[in-house]
Enzyme design. Structure first.
Site, PDB file in Angstrom:
ATOM      1  N   GLU A  57     -76.362 -38.052  43.489  1.00  0.00           N
ATOM      2  CA  GLU A  57     -75.637 -38.177  42.217  1.00  0.00           C
ATOM      3  C   GLU A  57     -74.191 -37.680  42.310  1.00  0.00           C
ATOM      4  OE1 GLU A  57     -79.036 -38.158  38.851  1.00  0.00           O
ATOM      5  OE2 GLU A  57     -78.621 -36.219  39.734  1.00  0.00           O
TER       6      GLU A  57
ATOM      7  N   GLU B 170     -85.991 -41.415  42.305  1.00  0.00           N
ATOM      8  CA  GLU B 170     -86.631 -40.521  41.344  1.00  0.00           C
ATOM      9  C   GLU B 170     -87.261 -41.371  40.253  1.00  0.00           C
ATOM     10  OE1 GLU B 170     -83.849 -37.639  39.810  1.00  0.00           O
ATOM     11  OE2 GLU B 170     -83.058 -37.165  41.801  1.00  0.00           O
TER      12      GLU B 170
END
Length: 955
Positions: A399, A479
């Site tokens: 991220e 995820e």
């Protein structure tokens, strides 16, 4: 510029190298150190004074009585002002003295496995160097600074540094020397790089061991009879390959005069073949989990025992892969992955998530000035972990948006280690990644990806070549299924899609363990905001499959069931499907049991041939005589022998099939309603004449039942910052403030009918509810009819309410009825979209044992598909309830409202009653705390409902 704010990765540090088990002398410097905490970075060298204390290394000072831990999800807990740290920069000075007698000083190396976030080292008053990169090793040559006898090591650790801008990884900010500190004798073998490939066609292995040493080395693999020179490839016929299913390791050594390095070699080859990621010639499927390092008392200072416990639990719950979110783990963890068998995505210690608050302005990922810092972290990870067969993918970061620096990291990694794949999820062009990946997509998006019909990302819309490359990549869910609080729901839906499309090569559930901290003397686990801090991530760190004490949650039990690598379908034909990648089923035994109304009637063993990976076999259905009861067949796959992670008999997979439904009993003669003043008597029930409420049930004082549509919102009900959640919709519809008005209480010869209007304050919507009571000698029967009325679809000023939390009744019972036995789904809690692990059987628990101890209290403890349940006191007296259709059972010592108000478990105080919910259904859970809500299939829509409950005395 101060060293902790510059963009220099380190000063005085040695080149990165592999983590090696060496015969050279070593001294652990773990233990008690002198310590002093400063509010800001001091000048000069640390010097122990009278006001200093002590702490334990490895450890974090904020967990040992100095300052406080802080948790944020995405926000930096300091101003975004790269590369500068705030003046208020907690700095811990650590000092340790140690004695050296026969230790060889020349060329000795001081090794730190992990220090958060920047540190400077002095040895006997002379600076040895500085380093950044919290979850990565740093080594300094210090032999020239050491002396025989007493030596002093001083380490200054700064909580904030330029490196902190690369470490915004959704976790507690825990400064300190949290991994091992070791003094090593000068390495004579400085580095080793094992290349061990496997040819799945010929069964041969090829071994080349590159060695950097001060003298000529020899490589030995005794089991294979190998004695070879470094750097020379050797092909060995008939080796046994390494895989997560069968982690075959060969012990080896690299030797020079004066030093022996021990290795464990696994022969395996990973490659991209026809758009799929393969291992030893077969496409891999990841049944994975993301794992932060966390211990409830020690933070990230994990013991090897805790690491092994994690991996044993993963193996026992059918997990075959781990993503080391979001940094390299302690190196001992990867040794255990090699030994026990897990595929690993090893993730670099980089995340710049907090720059979302500048719209990514200043993001280090796209600033060439930061390239040396980022590449240094990638090099240190790859060099340290390159000899682990379990590591099959290098992850560049997490991220951190897009940036040219990732191109540098990917290029160096592919040049240094061309035999592994490279992964990065957040750059939507995927130009530096070998995989297409997303986080938390809706199911319909996942299905489109499986068929390669997904929408074109904005980032590749104008770049046909990049788009063509992206669309050809295999897909991994980085995820999904956020395991925060009660949930995640919908795991079976995800798994069905993931297993259906070859392009989808599995995923990694978020995440392994709740990050709750248990401070000295405390009984509650703390999370963000519990220290009065104004900027924090609340309980977003409480999102794991394990509770903070490493107890499995219901979510892990559900995940195990969904991940089963062997599937059992039927009942006619009864089919065993082997979904493994590399191994057949010879390590398993298959057993069957037939039960009638939960009581075992017959059992046996299913004789099966070995089923190769990816294939199936059918077996005859076990024979059983007809019955007038519910007859259920259970088939189980268990380990045939002990494994390093479980004993023989450990269950891998199971399935149940209802072979016969019970015959319907004729309705008994109805009993009359008897009026006695203000009391109505019907069978075993007594009712208030005015309100129609049940006041006694077979002699027990009770209150209710009344319609209940509300539940204490789960984290997934609440959604993420209000996104995707349903709680706001439910509150807007007044479901948390319902009032009950009795319209009529009608007495007929054999029936009591109570009509009510259940409605919220301030709104015109309602649920018109009718309770119809009938009875015979030993049964009191209640039929509840619920009819929604009014503007549930919304008005000009009120939003639409499309679902209800639950539909059922709530009943208050004496506290003595604390023993619960039921026949239905169990043994753990289950909900509409988290019910795969609930198997039909007879179970017995106390009311207290029915509770699931979520760190943040919320709806929990429901048992699903209940045929009947008994609540009794210590003498066995009480009541029994059955339902048509099947019902959900929840029993607590506190109310739903108590549960909703509580922020920690200690906020819950038991009442002198038991509150019993008997539900027709509840809304699904979903995973909207970070992801999609419950699907339409699992949504309890606003609609008419009717259900029946029958109460019986029990003694």
């Amino acid at each position: 510029m101060r060293y902790f704010e510059d963009l220099t990765p380190s000063t005085g540090a040695r080149e990165p190298r592999a983590w090696l088990r060496s015969s050279r002398p070593r001294i652990s410097l773990n233990g008690r150190w002198s310590f002093k905490l400063w509010d800001s970075a001091p000048d000069g060298m640390p010097k122990v004074e009278a006001d200093w204390g002590e702490l334990t290394v490895p450890g974090h000072w904020v967990l040992q009585g100095h300052d406080r831990p802080r948790y944020t999800n995405t926000a930096f807990p300091f101003p975004i002002d790269p590369p500068y740290a705030p003046d208020a920069n907690p700095t811990g000075d650590h000092v340790r003295t140690f004695e050296l007698a026969d230790f060889p000083l020349d060329g000795a190396v001081l090794r730190f496995e992990g220090v958060d976030s920047c540190f400077k080292v002095w040895v006997n008053g002379t600076e040895a160097g500085t380093a950044k990169g919290s979850r990565l090793p740093s080594e300094f040559t210090v032999g020239h600074l050491l002396r025989p006898g007493r030596n002093t090591l001083a380490v200054r650790v700064h909580q904030w540094s330029s490196g902190s801008y690369l470490e915004d990884q959704d976790m507690w900010w825990l400064p300190g020397i949290f991994r091992d500190v070791t003094l090593l004798a000068r390495p004579l073998i400085d580095d080793v790089f094992v290349h061990a490939s496997y040819d799945h066609v010929t069964g041969a292995g090829t071994l080349r061991v590159d060695v950097l040493a001060l003298s000529d080395a020899v490589v030995r693999v005794p089991e294979l009879g190998l004695v070879v020179e470094p750097g020379v490839p050797v092909t060995i016929s008939g080796v046994e390959p390494w895989s997560a299913e069968l982690p075959r390791l060969y012990d080896a050594t690299v030797e020079v005069p004066g030093e022996t390095v021990e290795l464990r070699i696994g022969f395996r080859t990973v490659a991209m073949v026809d758009g799929l990621f393969t291992a030893n010639g077969r496409p891999l499927f990841f049944r994975g989990v993301n794992r932060h390092e966390h211990d409830e008392r020690r933070g990230r200072a994990l013991s090897v025992e805790a690491m092994r416990q994690d991996l044993v639990l993963m193996k026992q719950h059918n997990i075959n892969a781990v993503r080391t979110a979001h940094y390299p783990p302690h190196p001992a963890f990867l040794d255990l992955c090699d030994e026990l068998g897990l595929w690993v995505i090893d993730e670099c210690d980089i995340e710049t998530h907090g720059f979302i608050y500048t719209d990514w302005r200043g993001n280090p990922a796209d600033d060439p000035d930061w390239a040396p810092m980022m590449l240094d972290r990638m090099r240190r990870m790859v060099e340290r972990d390159k000899n682990h067969p379990s590591v099959v993918i290098w992850s560049l970061a997490n991220e951190s948006h897009r940036g040219r620096n990732f191109g540098d990291l990917a290029a160096w990694t592919r040049q240094r280690d061309p035999d592994r794949a490279v992964f990065y999820e957040r750059d939507r062009t995927y130009e530096f990644s070998d995989f297409y990946s997303l986080m938390y997509p809706p199911l319909e998006d996942l299905e489109a990806i499986g068929t390669r019909t997904e929408d074109v990302p904005e980032e590749t819309a104008e770049h046909p070549a990049l788009e063509a490359r992206r669309r050809a990549l295999p897909f991994i869910l980085a995820e999904y299924a956020h395991a925060m609080g009660n949930g995640p729901g919908g795991l079976a839906d995800y798994q069905r899609i993931l297993e259906h499309y070859p392009r989808l090569q599995g995923g990694f559930l978020w995440e392994w363990i709740d990050h709750g901290l248990l401070l000295p003397g405390a009984t509650d686990h703390v999370y963000g905001g519990d220290f009065g801090e104004r900027l924090h991530g609340t309980n977003f760190c409480i999102d794991g499959l394990l509770f903070p004490d490493r107890t499995p949650s219901p979510g892990l039990t559900e995940y195990k069931k969904v991940l089963e690598p062997v599937r059992i379908t039927g009942p006619n034909p009864l089919t065993i499907h082997n979904h493994r990648t590399h191994t057949d089923t010879t390590d398993l035994q298959f057993h069957w049991t037939v039960e009638e109304d939960g009581v075992e009637q017959a059992t046996g063993h299913l004789p099966l041939p070995a089923i190769p990976p990816g294939q199936s076999a059918t077996v005859p259905l076990p024979s059983a005589s007809p019955s007038h009861r519910e007859r259920v067949l259970t088939v189980r796959a268990v380990l045939a022998k002990d494994e390093p992670w479980a004993t023989a008999g450990h269950e891998i997979a199971w399935a149940q099939f209802v072979l016969e439904q019970p015959a319907s009993a004729p309705a008994p003669a109805a009993a009359p309603v008897v009026e006695s003043g203000q009391v109505l008597k019907l069978g075993g029930g007594e009712f208030d004449r005015t309100t129609g409420r049940l006041t006694r049930l077979f002699g027990q004082v009770v209150d209710g039942p009344e319609l209940d549509l509300w539940r204490a919102p789960t984290d997934n009900d609440n959604g993420q910052g209000g996104r995707n959640g349903v709680t706001q919709e439910w509150r807007a519809a007044g479901l948390d403030r319902l009032l009950h008005r009795v319209e009529t209480v009608d007495v007929h010869d054999n029936e009591l009918v109570v009509r009510t209007r259940v409605a919220p304050e301030g709104l015109g919507v309602s649920a018109h509810t009718t309770y119809r009571w009938t009875a015979n000698d030993d049964t009191l029967q209640l039929t509840v009819d619920v009819q929604p009325e009014g503007e549930w679809s919304g008005t000009a000023v009120t939003p639409r309410c499309s679902s209800w939390p639950r539909v059922g009744v709530r009943l208050t019972l004496p506290s003595a009825l604390e023993n619960v036995q039921w026949y239905g789904g169990g043994p753990g809690e289950a909900y509409a979209d988290s019910r795969e692990a609930a198997r039909v059987g007879r179970y017995a628990l106390t009311v207290d044992e029915l509770q699931t101890p979520y760190v943040v209290p919320q709806e929990n403890g429901s048992r699903i598909d209940v045929r009947w349940a008994e609540l009794t006191d210590a003498d066995g007296n009480g009541l029994r309830v059955s339902g048509t259709p099947l019902f959900q059972l929840t029993a607590r010592r506190w109310t739903t409202e108590d549960l909703e108000r509580a922020r920690h478990r200690s906020d819950l105080t038991a009442h002198d009653h038991i509150y019993l919910n008997l539900d027709l259904a509840q809304n699904g859970l979903g995973s909207a705390s970070c992801g999609p809500p419950a699907t339409n299939q699992h949504t309890l829509e606003v609609a008419p409902y009717t259900f029946t409950l029958r109460f019986h005395p029990h003694s």
